[in-house]
Design a protein around this motif. Structure first.
Motif, PDB file in Angstrom:
ATOM      1  N   VAL A  85       3.726  47.971  32.468  1.00 41.81           N
ATOM      2  CA  VAL A  85       4.179  48.693  33.656  1.00 41.81           C
ATOM      3  C   VAL A  85       5.673  48.917  33.519  1.00 41.81           C
ATOM      4  O   VAL A  85       6.374  48.124  32.897  1.00 41.81           O
ATOM      5  N   LYS A  86       6.100  50.052  34.086  1.00 44.61           N
ATOM      6  CA  LYS A  86       7.509  50.405  33.970  1.00 44.61           C
ATOM      7  C   LYS A  86       8.098  50.420  35.370  1.00 44.61           C
ATOM      8  O   LYS A  86       7.725  51.260  36.199  1.00 44.61           O
ATOM      9  N   LEU A  87       8.941  49.470  35.651  1.00 42.99           N
ATOM     10  CA  LEU A  87       9.560  49.362  36.973  1.00 42.99           C
ATOM     11  C   LEU A  87      10.402  50.586  37.251  1.00 42.99           C
ATOM     12  O   LEU A  87      11.186  51.008  36.403  1.00 42.99           O
ATOM     13  N   ASP A  88      10.250  51.116  38.425  1.00 45.20           N
ATOM     14  CA  ASP A  88      10.948  52.352  38.739  1.00 45.20           C
ATOM     15  C   ASP A  88      12.463  52.123  38.803  1.00 45.20           C
ATOM     16  O   ASP A  88      12.929  51.024  39.190  1.00 45.20           O
ATOM     17  N   GLY A  89      13.197  53.181  38.478  1.00 48.46           N
ATOM     18  CA  GLY A  89      14.658  53.122  38.449  1.00 48.46           C
ATOM     19  C   GLY A  89      15.261  52.738  39.794  1.00 48.46           C
ATOM     20  O   GLY A  89      16.332  52.117  39.833  1.00 48.46           O
ATOM     21  N   ALA A 117      11.778  47.802  32.329  1.00 46.28           N
ATOM     22  CA  ALA A 117      12.591  48.259  33.461  1.00 46.28           C
ATOM     23  C   ALA A 117      13.344  49.505  32.992  1.00 46.28           C
ATOM     24  O   ALA A 117      13.893  49.522  31.898  1.00 46.28           O
ATOM     25  N   GLU A 118      13.267  50.573  33.800  1.00 49.02           N
ATOM     26  CA  GLU A 118      13.924  51.798  33.352  1.00 49.02           C
ATOM     27  C   GLU A 118      15.198  52.039  34.159  1.00 49.02           C
ATOM     28  O   GLU A 118      15.438  51.385  35.186  1.00 49.02           O
ATOM     29  N   CYS A 119      15.988  52.949  33.647  1.00 45.01           N
ATOM     30  CA  CYS A 119      17.254  53.317  34.284  1.00 45.01           C
ATOM     31  C   CYS A 119      18.253  52.147  34.367  1.00 45.01           C
ATOM     32  O   CYS A 119      18.967  51.993  35.360  1.00 45.01           O
ATOM     33  N   ILE A 130       2.164  52.251  32.933  1.00 46.33           N
ATOM     34  CA  ILE A 130       2.254  52.763  34.301  1.00 46.33           C
ATOM     35  C   ILE A 130       3.719  52.994  34.637  1.00 46.33           C
ATOM     36  O   ILE A 130       4.510  52.051  34.689  1.00 46.33           O
ATOM     37  N   ASP A 131       4.040  54.278  34.839  1.00 48.15           N
ATOM     38  CA  ASP A 131       5.423  54.704  35.064  1.00 48.15           C
ATOM     39  C   ASP A 131       5.765  54.592  36.554  1.00 48.15           C
ATOM     40  O   ASP A 131       4.876  54.565  37.408  1.00 48.15           O
ATOM     41  N   ASP A 132       7.040  54.547  36.838  1.00 49.15           N
ATOM     42  CA  ASP A 132       7.536  54.557  38.214  1.00 49.15           C
ATOM     43  C   ASP A 132       6.836  53.498  39.063  1.00 49.15           C
ATOM     44  O   ASP A 132       6.527  53.732  40.247  1.00 49.15           O
ATOM     45  N   PHE A 133       6.551  52.389  38.436  1.00 50.31           N
ATOM     46  CA  PHE A 133       5.796  51.339  39.110  1.00 50.31           C
ATOM     47  C   PHE A 133       6.556  50.862  40.339  1.00 50.31           C
ATOM     48  O   PHE A 133       7.742  50.583  40.286  1.00 50.31           O
TER      49      PHE A 133
END
Ligand code: C2E
Ligand code: MG
Ligand code: MG
Length: 815
Positions: free
Chosen positions: A732-736, A768-770, A711-714
């Motif tokens: 899940v991918k924590l939003d930037g 975690a992204e970005c 799940i992107d931009d979580f």
């Protein structure tokens, strides 16, 4: 005068007439014959008496002079015996009456008186067989005695009788012969006449094939021939007539049937008298009894709609003047009960030699349904079925009119607003089309409510509206109206379970005298809208000339993107995802890039929204998956025996509404022979907002097949935490945005920590992204976040560079 025997046959009448003529003629002949015979008999009798008188006179004189009466008597006696002259007695007497000579008829004692009139005597010859003739006789001594003799006329009478008898007989015979002859002739005549009669009766009875025998060359035969010719001609003509009648009847029936089928009424107008005839169906259509009208003008005025009267008369006059081949007009009528209906009246005038119309006839058809359907169609063609607002075509028409006004009056300024609902596709995809439709209706109402007199609102696209603001002072007024439209009233979508607060983005193009193209104005407003959608800050943007250039660029991009998809031009960059603890490479995220022939390498934000608008996003997604599969295969070949890394492929929300998406994706993977476990699919959390939406089954199917779901931009959307447990996902991918602020915002840190804990509790890993800075990475690691992605570790890499990371010599290589 009634003639006797007028009903008798000709033969009978012929016979009767001829018999009558015969009888008359023969009677005349007979009477004449009797008269002539009497004349002849009188003449003979006169001669006889004269001769006998002369002879006896001579004898009496001769013998009397000598006084030898005795001798005379004897001589006379002998003479009487031999007499052929009919002399039956002779008496000669003296002056004293004493008989001197008495010869013949001795028994006659007294002398009968002389027969007075000879002619009369002849009439009664039968009764008086003897004619007594007395003549004075000069005796001796000059004494006057008398000589009387009797002449027998019995021979004469017998002859006369015989003649009469024979005459009668001959007459009778003649009558009989004539009768027989005439009967024969009559028969011959009437026999053929009878045939003619029978023939004419047969013809009269309709046996037109009846023919007469044509024997001989006489008049009757010629008559029979002529009769046959006449009958043949008659038969032919009757045949033709029957055929014509049949054709006429067929055509009449056809016409009647067609009329019934067409359901048309008829009218017939005699121009010189003004009389007009209306059929029953006509009256039915106009809903009035038209029989009472003796004048066409009055009749017309009774049922025609008042607004149509002038046009009707004009078109009619033109036709009567010969300017049109047919009178034809669609017009309204007013029925007896006041209802207005549409009809079509047609007619054609009949003209005299001078071309003047003398009569006109035609039909009236009820076209009300068709006409109303047409009007509805026209309405539908120019209006949006969902909101009832004018559609794009009609809106352009209105803008065109506004431009016309402006040309006539420079001060007649106006503005065109292009209005778009923020995140509409999200609502549509998440809560279903019914909710989307409801939202559109509400927005339409919202726009209409804010309209001033003379403004025109329209729905010009799926989630796009337009508003024409007429008669504005300038940009300020347009801005004021636009701003009042931005905030939409709360919409309760049943599926959402709570009211949704949505906003609009609005692009404004204010008219100027240089612009005279309605399409261009709407496009300007559109371009301004695009800017408003891109720049999150301001929901209302005004058009500037530079936007036009951008729009042209977008158009060019569209064409180029199609070409790129066709011939290849998309490529994939891989951004490593590392384990936060030891920075070990665990997987990659595949990020699409476009090698544009003139603009160079384009990032996804430059063309992904465009691809979504053009419905090309699925093609892009499939292309990316194919490229990823190929690269994975290459990497496998480059480093045999090494486990392949997982690669995340982004899926667009629009792709998820495809019913067979999972099958399509799995087919590509299978066809390349790539292990399914190497693939992860990233979807933005917004697609999961609707628990009954199409995303879940697709994700389930992918997971069951062995792929992971991420799940992107979580955290950006609809309080994802509350339904995390319902989401079929592995990571899940924590939003930037969280990551960027995590070092400064302690409350945010708490939320992120709890979110990570919750995910872990549910067996879900967290990326975690970005991550750009070390402190971000360490905070996240401190919160137990599993993986990290960001420029801190690596920018997205070309495939070859990504492959190199997998080299066994590389310490970060996943094992
Ligand atoms: P995303 O899926 O959230 O991808 C992450 C984006 O963050 C990428 O941008 C990536 O380059 C960028 N990024 C990564 N680390 C950092 C960092 O430390 N700082 C900053 N500022 N940015 C970082 P990119 O490649 O421009 O992609 C943008 C978006 O485009 C993606 O967001 C994704 O939603 C979409 N996208 C990319 N590729 C595809 C694709 O193949 N299909 C679909 N449907 N969407 C794609
Ligand atoms: Mg992503
Ligand atoms: Mg992301």
């Amino acid at each position: 005068m009634r003639l006797p025997f007028r009903h008798s046959s000709i033969r009978f009448r012929l016979l009767l007439a001829s018999t009558a003529v015969q009888v008359v003629l023969l009677t005349l002949l007979l009477a004449n014959s009797v008269r002539l015979m009497n004349d002849a008999a009188s003449a003979s009798l006169a001669t006889l008496t004269t001769q006998n008188a002369s002879m006896l006179h001579a004898m009496a004189t001769a013998y009397g002079e000598q006084g030898r009466y005795r001798t005379l008597q004897d001589v006379l006696g002998e003479l009487l015996t031999d007499s052929t002259e009919g002399l039956v007695y002779v008496r000669i007497g003296g002056p004293d009456g004493q008989l001197l000579v008495s010869a013949g008829l001795p028994a006659m004692t007294t002398l009968p008186p002389p027969t007075p009139d000879m002619a009369q005597a002849l009439g009664s010859l039968i009764d008086r067989p003897i004619i007594h003739v007395r003549r004075p006789l000069l005796l001796e001594r000059n004494e006057v005695g008398f000589l009387q003799f009797g002449v027998s006329v019995s021979v004469l009478a017998a002859a006369r009788q015989a003649i009469i008898q024979q005459g009668t007989l001959i007459a009778l015979a003649e009558i009989l012969l004539t009768f027989i002859l005439l009967s024969g002739i009559g028969y011959l005549l009437t026999h053929n006449l009878g045939r003619l009669l029978a023939g004419s009766r047969a013809i009269a009875e309709g046996h037109l094939d009846h023919r007469l025998p044509e024997k001989g060359e006489d008049e009757l035969a010629r008559l029979a021939r002529n009769f046959n010719v006449m009958a043949a001609t008659l038969q032919q003509r009757v045949g033709e007539l029957q055929r014509t009648a049949l054709q006429l009847r067929t055509s009449e029936e056809r016409y009647a049937l067609a009329l019934r089928g067409a359901n048309d009424g008829l009218w017939d107008w005699d121009l010189p008298t003004g009389q007009v005839y209306f059929s029953e169906r006509f009256c039915e259509i106009v809903g009035r009894d038209m029989s009472g009208f003796s004048n066409a003008q009055d009749a017309l005025a009774s049922y025609l709609h008042p607004d149509e009267l002038e046009t009707y008369r004009e078109v009619m006059r033109a036709h009567l003047r010969g300017e049109s081949a047919q009178f034809m007009l669609e017009h309204r009528i007013r029925q007896g009960d006041g209802k207005v209906r549409w009809v079509m009246t047609r007619g054609v005038a009949q003209r005299d030699a001078g071309g003047r119309a003398t009569r006109m006839a035609g039909s009236i058809s009820d076209i009300d349904l068709r006409k109303r359907a047409e009007q509805q169609l026209v309405h539908d063609a120019l209006h949006d079925g969902l909101t009832g607002l004018p559609n794009r075509a009609l809106f352009i028409e209105h803008v065109q009119q506004a431009l016309g006004h402006q040309r006539r009056d420079e001060n007649a300024r106006f503005a065109v607003l292009a209005i778009n609902i923020e995140r509409f596709s999200l609502i549509n995809d998440s809560f279903g089309h019914a909710a989307g439709d409801e939202l559109l209706r509400r927005v339409a109402e919202h726009i209409v409510a804010s309209m001033r007199a003379g403004d025109v609102a329209a729905r010009v696209g799926g989630d796009q509206f337009a508003l024409l603001l007429n008669g504005i002072d300038g940009s300020t007024e347009a801005l004021r109206v636009a701003e009042s439209l931005v905030e939409l009233p709360g919409l309760s979508a049943p599926a959402a379970g709570r009211p949704l607060h949505l906003r609009c983005r609005i692009g404004v193009a204010v008219s100027d005298i240089e612009r005279d193209d309605a399409e261009a104005l709407l496009r300007d407003a559109d371009n301004a809208l695009h800017k408003a959608r891109r720049d999150q800050a301001d929901p209302v943007e005004f058009f500037h000339a530079s936007m036009h250039t951008q729009a042209v660029r977008a158009l060019q991009l569209e064409a180029d993107l199609r070409t790129a998809l066709r011939i290849g031009g998309l490529t994939v960059h891989y951004q490593p995802i590392v384990a936060l603890g030891d920075r070990r490479l665990t997987s990659f995220e595949a990020l699409v890039r476009w090698r544009h022939p003139t603009h160079g390498l384009l990032p996804p934000l430059e063309f992904i929204p465009l691809a979504e608008t053009l419905d090309l996003i699925h093609d892009v997604g499939m292309r990316v998956l194919t490229l990823v599969c190929r690269d994975l295969l290459e990497w496998g070949i480059a480093y045999p025996g090494r486990a392949l890394p997982s690669v995340s492929v982004n899926l667009s929300a629009r792709q998820l509404s495809r019913p067979n998406l999972a099958d399509e994706l799995l087919d590509v993977i299978e066809s390349h022979g790539v292990p399914i476990s190497c693939l992860r699919f990233e979807v933005t959390e917004s697609v999961l907002a609707d628990p009954d939406g199409p995303a879940k089954p697709v994700l389930h199917q992918l997971r069951e097949a062995g792929a992971s779901v991420l799940i992107d931009d979580f955290g950006t959307g609809y309080s994802a935490l509350s339904y995390l447990h319902t989401i079929p996902c592995d990571i899940v991918k924590l939003d930037g945005t969280f990551v960027r602020s995590i070092t400064q915002d302690s409350r945010l840190r708490d939320i992120v920590r709890r979110s990570i804990q919750l995910a872990h509790d549910l067996g879900i890993a967290v990326v975690a992204e970005c991550i750009e800075h070390e402190d971000q990475a360490s905070v996240l690691y401190g919160m137990d976040c599993d993986y990290g992605q960001g420029y801190l570790y690596s920018r997205p890499l070309e495939a070859d560079d990504a492959r190199r990371l997998l080299a066994p010599s590389n310490p970060g290589t996943p094992q």
